[in-house]
Write an enzyme that holds these catalytic residues in place. Structure first.
Site, PDB file in Angstrom:
ATOM      1  N   CYS A   8       0.854  -1.275   0.042  1.00 33.59           N
ATOM      2  CA  CYS A   8      -0.040  -0.177   0.009  1.00 33.59           C
ATOM      3  C   CYS A   8       0.925   1.248  -0.041  1.00 33.59           C
ATOM      4  O   CYS A   8       0.451   2.289   0.279  1.00 33.59           O
ATOM      5  CB  CYS A   8      -0.953  -0.089   1.346  1.00 33.59           C
ATOM      6  SG  CYS A   8      -2.503  -1.149   0.895  1.00 33.59           S
ATOM      7  N   ARG A  68      12.372  -8.960  -5.514  1.00 36.35           N
ATOM      8  CA  ARG A  68      12.678  -7.802  -4.668  1.00 36.35           C
ATOM      9  C   ARG A  68      14.135  -7.477  -5.070  1.00 36.35           C
ATOM     10  O   ARG A  68      14.670  -7.695  -6.045  1.00 36.35           O
ATOM     11  CB  ARG A  68      13.042  -8.392  -3.012  1.00 36.35           C
ATOM     12  CG  ARG A  68      11.723  -9.088  -2.384  1.00 36.35           C
ATOM     13  CD  ARG A  68      11.007  -7.949  -1.969  1.00 36.35           C
ATOM     14  NE  ARG A  68       9.772  -8.565  -1.020  1.00 36.35           N
ATOM     15  CZ  ARG A  68       8.956  -8.057  -0.166  1.00 36.35           C
ATOM     16  NH1 ARG A  68       9.623  -6.799   0.527  1.00 36.35           N
ATOM     17  NH2 ARG A  68       7.996  -8.660   0.556  1.00 36.35           N
TER      18      ARG A  68
END
Length: 459
Positions: free
Chosen positions: A293, A408
Site C-alpha cells: 500500500c 525484490r
C-alpha cells in the site's frame, strides 16, 4: 505478561554445551586461527553460550566470524557467488539470487510462535507447544549444517547506542542471507558486548537452508521462541523466512515494547521520512500501511529518508517523540518500480556505483527485467521458474509473469539521493506526524477534511 527465560531453552539444551570450558573447545575445534581470534573478542558469556550451542547443534564443516571489516564483507561477496547463491550481473556490484520456485514469499503456514502451556498467542498467529518445537529441532536441525559453512554476524537493530536499538546475532549457512544482512543492518561486532550491556538483552537467530530442494519445503519451519528471544529457520532461502533480524526480531521488539516498556516505547511497521517546509524546516512523519500500500513510495516523497518499513519509537527525556529505523537498507518489492513513480530507486537499479541484490526477476544477458518497469522487456529469458518465454503457463494453466509479484531488490539506504545522515543518529528524529492508510482505489478520495477535531486535521 510475557515471561522471559521461561521453559527449556531449546538451543542450549539440545546443543548440550553448558560451561565456558566447553564453549572454548567448540570454538577452537570449529574455527581457524583468524576466526577464533575474532570470536574471542566477544566476551558476553550468554552470547558465547548461544553461539557454541548453535555450532554443536548444526555441526557445520567450517565456521566463519564476520566482523564487518572490509575484508570480511568482501569475503562474503566472493563466497556467495562461489557457493552459487548469487550470480554477477552486467553492472558491477549487482547480483541476482533465485529462491526455489515454490518458495517465493513467507511461509506463514509453517511459521510458529513457540509457546509455554499457559501462554496466550494472538489468534492471527500459529502456535506450537514448546515440547513439539523441541522435538522438531532435535529431529531436523541436529547435524543439519554438516558439510556447510556457518557464518556468524553481529548486528544492531538501530543506530548503535540508541535507546530503542537492540543487538542481535545472525547465524546462517546461507551466504545470501549474510550478504543481505550487510546491506540491511548495521554490523556492530566491535560494539556488541557494550550494546548487550546497555540494552540488557540480545536476540539470537539460527538458520540453515539444508539441501535446498522442493522436496524439503513441507518440512520448512520458522520458529520464534519469545521466552528465550531465539528464532529458528530451516529448509528455506527467501529472505523474509531466513533473514531473521527482520520479521522474527521485530516480533521480539514488539513484545519488549508491549510488555516491558509500555507507555515508553513502540515497535511498528512504519515508514519515517522528513518533509522540508518554509525556511528549511524539516518535519518528520511516520506512517503505517498494509503490505503493497505504498510505504516505500511514500517514504521516497520526503527530502530526508529514514525508513520505508520499520520504526522503533520512544518518548525521550525532553518529552519529544523520537524514531529510528532498526534497519539501514531497503528490501523492497520491485514490481511496478519505474522511472515515473520511483526515479530515486531506478537510479540505483539501472546505474553503476551501488551494490544491489535482485531476486526472482527475469535476466537476459546479465540484465534484470521486471513487471511494471515501464521499459521494453524481452519475450524470453531465465526467471524464478527457470527458462521462461512469453505465454508460458504453470501446471494449472496460469500465465507465468516475467518476474514474480514478490520479487525484490536489496540496497543500502545510503545509496538514495534523499538519504538522511540522521538515520544513523542514536538520538533519533523528532517525529510530529503519524499517518495510517491503506489502498482504496474507487470509494474514497485519498485526502479529505476531517469531520471533527478528534479525527485530526485531514483524513
Amino acid at each position: 505478561m510475557l515471561e522471559l527465560k521461561k521453559g527449556v531453552d531449546i538451543l542450549t539444551d539440545i546443543g548440550g554445551v553448558k560451561d565456558a570450558e566447553e564453549v572454548q573447545r567448540i570454538f577452537r575445534d570449529s574455527m581457524d586461527d583468524a576466526d577464533f581470534a575474532k570470536i574471542e573478542k566477544i566476551t558476553n558469556p550468554d552470547a558465547r553460550l548461544k553461539i557454541a550451542n548453535a555450532i554443536a547443534l548444526g555441526r557445520p564443516a567450517k565456521v566463519l566470524v564476520n566482523d564487518g571489516s572490509d575484508a570480511d564483507v568482501q569475503r562474503i561477496r566472493e563466497l556467495v557467488v562461489e557457493y552459487g547463491e548469487e550470480k554477477h550481473l552486467n553492472i558491477p556490484g549487482h547480483t541476482i539470487h533465485y529462491d526455489l520456485a515454490q518458495e517465493q514469499a513467507r511461509i506463514v503456514d509453517r511459521t510458529f510462535y513457540i509457546a509455554n502451556p499457559d501462554e496466550k498467542v494472538s489468534s492471527l498467529a500459529n502456535r506450537i507447544e514448546r515440547d513439539d518445537a523441541y522435538n522438531y529441532v532435535k529431529e531436523y536441525m541436529a547435524g543439519m549444517m554438516q558439510g556447510m559453512t556457518l557464518v556468524i554476524g553481529f548486528y544492531s537493530r538501530g543506530p548503535v547506542g540508541a535507546v530503542a536499538a537492540i543487538p542481535a546475532i545472525e547465524m546462517t549457512t546461507s551466504l545470501y542471507v549474510c550478504h543481505s544482512a550487510e546491506l540491511l543492518y548495521r554490523n556492530c561486532f566491535d560494539q556488541f558486548d557494550a550494546e548487550v550491556e546497555r540494552a540488557g538483552l540480545f536476540f539470537t537467530n539460527v538458520h540453515s537452508q539444508g539441501p535446498n530442494t522442493p522436496e524439503d519445503l513441507p518440512n520448512a519451519r520458522v520458529f520464534m521462541d519469545r521466552s528465550h528471544q531465539t528464532t529458528y529457520s530451516t529448509y528455506c532461502t527467501y529472505a523474509g523466512n531466513t533473514l531473521l533480524l527482520k520479521k522474527g526480531n521485530h516480533r521480539f521488539a514488539v513484545d519488549r515494547a508491549t510488555y516491558y516498556r509500555q507507555g515508553e516505547e513502540l515497535s511498528e511497521h512504519m515508514f519515517i521520512t522528513g518533509l522540508r517546509g518554509p525556511g528549511g524546516r524539516v518535519t518528520f512523519f511516520a506512517g503505517a500501511a498494509p503490505s503493497g500500500c505504498g510505504k516505500t513510495t511514500t517514504a521516497m516523497v520526503g527530502e530526508e529518508f529514514i525508513s520505508d518499513d520499520l520504526a522503533q519509537i520512544w518518548i525521550a527525556e525532553d518529552g519529544t517523540i523520537r524514531s529510528i529505523n532498526p534497519e539501514s537498507g531497503i528490501f523492497g518489492i520491485i514490481e511496478d518500480v519505474n522511472w515515473t513513480d520511483d526515479p530515486l530507486i531506478m537510479d540505483i537499479l539501472r546505474k553503476q556505483g551501488h551494490e544491489v541484490i535482485f531476486s526472482n526477476v527475469l535476466v537476459v544477458d546479465g540484465v534484470p527485467y521486471w513487471v511494471g518497469s515501464g521499459e521494453q522487456t524481452p519475450d524470453k529469458g531465465f526467471n524464478f521458474q527457470g527458462e521462461w518465454f512469453e505465454g508460458k503457463t504453470d501446471a494449472d494453466g496460469k500465465p507465468i509473469p516475467l518476474s514474480h509479484g514478490n520479487a525484490r531488490f536489496t540496497i543500502r539506504a545510503s545509496c538514495l539521493n534523499n538519504y538522511s545522515p540522521k538515520m544513523q543518529d542514536p538520538a533519533g528524529v523528532v517525529t510530529k506526524v503519524f499517518t495510517y492508510n491503506g489502498r482504496d482505489a474507487d470509494t474514497m478520495p485519498p485526502v479529505r477534511v476531517a469531520r471533527t477535531a478528534d479525527e485530526g486535521v485531514v483524513i
